[in-house]
Design a protein around this motif. Structure first.
Motif, PDB file in Angstrom:
ATOM      1  N   LEU A 241       2.389  -5.341  -9.580  1.00 22.83           N
ATOM      2  CA  LEU A 241       2.324  -6.495  -8.561  1.00 22.83           C
ATOM      3  C   LEU A 241       1.507  -6.099  -7.377  1.00 22.83           C
ATOM      4  CD1 LEU A 241       6.383  -6.862  -8.055  1.00 22.83           C
ATOM      5  CD2 LEU A 241       4.814  -8.618  -9.232  1.00 22.83           C
ATOM      6  N   VAL A 242       0.679  -7.102  -6.949  1.00 26.83           N
ATOM      7  CA  VAL A 242      -0.147  -6.922  -5.739  1.00 26.83           C
ATOM      8  C   VAL A 242      -0.008  -7.987  -4.660  1.00 26.83           C
ATOM      9  CG1 VAL A 242      -1.928  -5.881  -7.036  1.00 26.83           C
ATOM     10  CG2 VAL A 242      -1.963  -8.262  -6.682  1.00 26.83           C
ATOM     11  N   ASP A 243      -0.262  -7.426  -3.460  1.00 26.87           N
ATOM     12  CA  ASP A 243      -0.042  -8.424  -2.336  1.00 26.87           C
ATOM     13  C   ASP A 243      -1.327  -9.312  -2.084  1.00 26.87           C
ATOM     14  OD1 ASP A 243       0.077  -9.460   0.441  1.00 26.87           O
ATOM     15  OD2 ASP A 243       0.738  -7.557   1.362  1.00 26.87           O
ATOM     16  N   GLY A 244      -0.899 -10.529  -2.552  1.00 32.34           N
ATOM     17  CA  GLY A 244      -1.715 -11.713  -2.619  1.00 32.34           C
ATOM     18  C   GLY A 244      -2.496 -12.134  -1.209  1.00 32.34           C
ATOM     19  N   GLU A 245      -1.572 -11.979  -0.216  1.00 29.63           N
ATOM     20  CA  GLU A 245      -2.352 -12.110   1.209  1.00 29.63           C
ATOM     21  C   GLU A 245      -3.606 -11.167   1.547  1.00 29.63           C
ATOM     22  OE1 GLU A 245       1.444 -14.036   3.397  1.00 29.63           O
ATOM     23  OE2 GLU A 245       0.856 -12.137   4.007  1.00 29.63           O
ATOM     24  N   MET A 246      -3.357  -9.974   1.178  1.00 26.20           N
ATOM     25  CA  MET A 246      -4.228  -8.632   1.495  1.00 26.20           C
ATOM     26  C   MET A 246      -5.608  -9.074   0.558  1.00 26.20           C
ATOM     27  SD  MET A 246      -3.480  -7.017   3.654  1.00 26.20           S
ATOM     28  CE  MET A 246      -2.177  -6.414   4.537  1.00 26.20           C
ATOM     29  N   LEU A 247      -5.275  -9.693  -0.699  1.00 24.74           N
ATOM     30  CA  LEU A 247      -6.616  -9.722  -1.543  1.00 24.74           C
ATOM     31  C   LEU A 247      -7.327 -11.353  -1.510  1.00 24.74           C
ATOM     32  CD1 LEU A 247      -5.235  -8.122  -4.526  1.00 24.74           C
ATOM     33  CD2 LEU A 247      -6.841  -6.885  -2.801  1.00 24.74           C
ATOM     34  N   SER A 248      -6.480 -12.049  -0.908  1.00 22.53           N
ATOM     35  CA  SER A 248      -7.107 -13.574  -0.941  1.00 22.53           C
ATOM     36  C   SER A 248      -7.380 -14.166   0.391  1.00 22.53           C
ATOM     37  CB  SER A 248      -6.154 -14.179  -1.627  1.00 22.53           C
ATOM     38  OG  SER A 248      -4.854 -14.634  -1.067  1.00 22.53           O
ATOM     39  N   TRP A 249      -6.707 -13.534   1.384  1.00 25.45           N
ATOM     40  CA  TRP A 249      -6.752 -14.152   2.888  1.00 25.45           C
ATOM     41  C   TRP A 249      -8.169 -13.883   3.369  1.00 25.45           C
ATOM     42  CZ3 TRP A 249      -2.386 -15.526   6.341  1.00 25.45           C
ATOM     43  CH2 TRP A 249      -1.181 -16.384   5.839  1.00 25.45           C
ATOM     44  N   TYR A 250      -8.998 -14.620   3.835  1.00 29.69           N
ATOM     45  CA  TYR A 250     -10.131 -14.257   4.643  1.00 29.69           C
ATOM     46  C   TYR A 250      -9.666 -14.269   6.247  1.00 29.69           C
ATOM     47  CZ  TYR A 250     -10.090 -19.139   3.493  1.00 29.69           C
ATOM     48  OH  TYR A 250      -9.731 -20.346   3.402  1.00 29.69           O
ATOM     49  N   GLY A 251     -10.680 -14.365   7.046  1.00 31.67           N
ATOM     50  CA  GLY A 251     -10.332 -14.234   8.438  1.00 31.67           C
ATOM     51  C   GLY A 251     -10.007 -12.978   8.724  1.00 31.67           C
ATOM     52  N   SER A 252      -9.226 -12.749   9.964  1.00 28.10           N
ATOM     53  CA  SER A 252      -9.055 -11.298  10.511  1.00 28.10           C
ATOM     54  C   SER A 252      -8.097 -10.233   9.244  1.00 28.10           C
ATOM     55  CB  SER A 252      -8.263 -11.506  11.608  1.00 28.10           C
ATOM     56  OG  SER A 252      -7.139 -12.327  11.734  1.00 28.10           O
ATOM     57  N   ARG A 253      -7.335 -11.267   8.365  1.00 28.05           N
ATOM     58  CA  ARG A 253      -6.517 -10.300   7.610  1.00 28.05           C
ATOM     59  C   ARG A 253      -7.454  -9.717   6.460  1.00 28.05           C
ATOM     60  NH1 ARG A 253      -1.065 -10.171   5.992  1.00 28.05           N
ATOM     61  NH2 ARG A 253      -0.900 -11.037   7.865  1.00 28.05           N
ATOM     62  N   ALA A 254      -8.909 -10.028   6.423  1.00 23.83           N
ATOM     63  CA  ALA A 254      -9.823  -9.269   5.635  1.00 23.83           C
ATOM     64  C   ALA A 254      -9.671  -7.965   5.989  1.00 23.83           C
ATOM     65  CB  ALA A 254     -10.900  -9.919   5.636  1.00 23.83           C
ATOM     66  N   ILE A 255      -9.683  -7.386   7.324  1.00 26.80           N
ATOM     67  CA  ILE A 255     -10.060  -6.153   7.666  1.00 26.80           C
ATOM     68  C   ILE A 255      -8.716  -5.501   7.044  1.00 26.80           C
ATOM     69  CG2 ILE A 255      -9.941  -4.814   9.794  1.00 26.80           C
ATOM     70  CD1 ILE A 255     -11.052  -6.989  11.362  1.00 26.80           C
ATOM     71  N   ALA A 256      -7.535  -5.931   7.243  1.00 28.27           N
ATOM     72  CA  ALA A 256      -6.373  -5.035   6.551  1.00 28.27           C
ATOM     73  C   ALA A 256      -6.476  -4.986   5.250  1.00 28.27           C
ATOM     74  CB  ALA A 256      -4.942  -5.824   7.188  1.00 28.27           C
ATOM     75  N   GLY A 257      -6.867  -6.170   4.646  1.00 25.03           N
ATOM     76  CA  GLY A 257      -7.182  -6.281   3.270  1.00 25.03           C
ATOM     77  C   GLY A 257      -8.067  -5.268   2.420  1.00 25.03           C
ATOM     78  N   LEU A 258      -8.987  -4.771   3.260  1.00 24.21           N
ATOM     79  CA  LEU A 258      -9.950  -4.007   2.671  1.00 24.21           C
ATOM     80  C   LEU A 258      -9.312  -2.458   2.558  1.00 24.21           C
ATOM     81  CD1 LEU A 258     -13.234  -5.198   4.623  1.00 24.21           C
ATOM     82  CD2 LEU A 258     -12.987  -5.130   2.166  1.00 24.21           C
ATOM     83  N   GLY A 259      -8.520  -2.396   3.686  1.00 26.15           N
ATOM     84  CA  GLY A 259      -7.604  -1.108   3.659  1.00 26.15           C
ATOM     85  C   GLY A 259      -6.600  -0.733   2.705  1.00 26.15           C
ATOM     86  N   TYR A 260      -5.957  -2.301   2.302  1.00 23.70           N
ATOM     87  CA  TYR A 260      -4.991  -2.118   1.686  1.00 23.70           C
ATOM     88  C   TYR A 260      -5.453  -1.780   0.107  1.00 23.70           C
ATOM     89  CZ  TYR A 260      -1.809  -4.456  -2.060  1.00 23.70           C
ATOM     90  OH  TYR A 260      -1.206  -4.879  -3.278  1.00 23.70           O
ATOM     91  N   LEU A 261      -6.943  -2.478  -0.221  1.00 19.13           N
ATOM     92  CA  LEU A 261      -7.605  -2.216  -1.583  1.00 19.13           C
ATOM     93  C   LEU A 261      -7.848  -0.764  -1.634  1.00 19.13           C
ATOM     94  CD1 LEU A 261      -8.922  -3.342  -4.173  1.00 19.13           C
ATOM     95  CD2 LEU A 261     -10.634  -4.282  -2.934  1.00 19.13           C
ATOM     96  N   GLY A 262      -8.362  -0.162  -0.627  1.00 14.50           N
ATOM     97  CA  GLY A 262      -8.879   1.333  -0.561  1.00 14.50           C
ATOM     98  C   GLY A 262      -7.783   2.295  -0.807  1.00 14.50           C
ATOM     99  N   GLU A 263      -6.599   1.996  -0.082  1.00 14.59           N
ATOM    100  CA  GLU A 263      -5.479   2.794  -0.036  1.00 14.59           C
ATOM    101  C   GLU A 263      -4.387   2.617  -0.981  1.00 14.59           C
ATOM    102  OE1 GLU A 263      -4.290   2.841   4.286  1.00 14.59           O
ATOM    103  OE2 GLU A 263      -6.230   3.264   4.688  1.00 14.59           O
ATOM    104  N   SER A 264      -3.718   1.453  -0.836  1.00 16.28           N
ATOM    105  CA  SER A 264      -2.648   0.974  -1.886  1.00 16.28           C
ATOM    106  C   SER A 264      -2.889   0.754  -3.242  1.00 16.28           C
ATOM    107  CB  SER A 264      -1.985  -0.063  -1.325  1.00 16.28           C
ATOM    108  OG  SER A 264      -1.343   0.054   0.223  1.00 16.28           O
ATOM    109  N   LEU A 265      -4.100   0.341  -3.566  1.00 17.88           N
ATOM    110  CA  LEU A 265      -4.620   0.334  -4.795  1.00 17.88           C
ATOM    111  C   LEU A 265      -5.560   1.228  -5.511  1.00 17.88           C
ATOM    112  CD1 LEU A 265      -5.177  -3.802  -5.132  1.00 17.88           C
ATOM    113  CD2 LEU A 265      -3.001  -2.394  -5.378  1.00 17.88           C
ATOM    114  N   GLY A 266      -5.596   2.077  -4.350  1.00 15.53           N
ATOM    115  CA  GLY A 266      -6.520   3.036  -5.104  1.00 15.53           C
ATOM    116  C   GLY A 266      -6.063   4.208  -6.244  1.00 15.53           C
TER     117      GLY A 266
END
Length: 270
Positions: A241-266
């Protein structure tokens, strides 16, 4: 000296707005961006899917969904500008809004780095240039950090699921796919002619290392992973399961999304 114009995704140049600008956002991630740029007070309309940031967004009146809106509510909002997106807003709806005399600002980020121009455009039009530049710095730092983290990650073939009955995924010409590509995750079942193609799930699993079940637009849950494992036991350990907001939302959420991809999905990469 002529004031600068800010060009949107369809090449339309927009002048800087006045201080009494009134904005409708038909894109959830852009609604969040407006608040994060300090423009929440100018927001006079949103969609029912605009759920961030809480609780402030609840004070903005909904005018409908991302595909269909109540035009009476749009008129009542007395807006001057409306934010739309090529993927999320039907062209017919965009044309109808333009006919009302609204300044239609069209967005279409594909690469994560496209957020830089997006921040500057929205910030520039609505008098938040300094806030936009601060956001650009945070995004750039997050991109640099992700590239450092992912430098040694192995390549992965990834199936990203957004819907069931029918099963649907994302093509490589989408923001989601480009986000995953930042860490060497190549999406499978690509169809260059269709941005969100339907797929034969059984037919693509052998070519897949990971099957990512997104939390949106279809709200995949643990029960769906269990059903997948029962139907395809040889591939059960690929499902996450993955957080769709973190991976698909652009805008300001993209900053947190990059961290999510690097940490939570690493951990999946390693």
């Amino acid at each position: 000296m002529t004031p600068p114009a800010f060009v949107d995704a369809v090449g339309v140049a927009h002048a800087a707005a006045t201080d009494d600008a009134r904005i409708i956002s038909l894109v959830p991630s852009l609604t969040e961006l407006l608040f994060d740029l300090g423009l929440g007070a100018r927001l006079v309309g949103r969609t029912t899917f605009c759920v961030h940031p809480q609780p402030m967004v609840k004070n903005v009146r909904s005018v409908g969904g991302t595909k269909r809106v109540n035009m009476d509510k749009v008129r009542a909002a007395a807006a001057t500008h409306v934010l739309v997106n090529i993927d999320e807003t039907p062209k017919e709806l965009a044309d109808e809004l333009a006919e009302l005399g609204l300044n239609l600002i069209v967005t279409h980020p594909i690469e994560v780095a496209d957020n830089i121009a997006l921040y500057r455009m929205i910030g520039g039009i609505f008098g938040r240039a300094a806030e936009a530049e601060a956001m650009v710095e945070r995004l750039t730092a997050a991109l640099d950090d992700l590239q450092r983290r992912a430098a040694t990650w192995p390549q992965r073939r990834v199936l990203y699921l957004i819907w069931k009955e029918p099963w649907m995924t994302v093509s490589r010409e989408t923001y989601i796919s480009r986000m995953l590509a930042l860490v060497g995750w190549r999406t499978v079942a690509d169809d260059p002619a269709i941005r969100y193609p339907e797929i034969d799930l059984a037919g693509v699993l052998d070519d897949t290392d990971l099957v990512l079940f997104s939390s949106e637009p279809f709200a995949f849950k643990a029960e769906h992973l269990a059903a997948f494992g029962a139907a395809f036991p040889a591939h059960a350990d690929k499902a996450r399961l993955v957080d769709g907001e973190m991976l698909s939302w652009y805008g300001s959420r993209a900053i947190a999304g990059l961290g999510y991809l690097g940490e939570s999905l690493g951990e999946l990469a390693r």
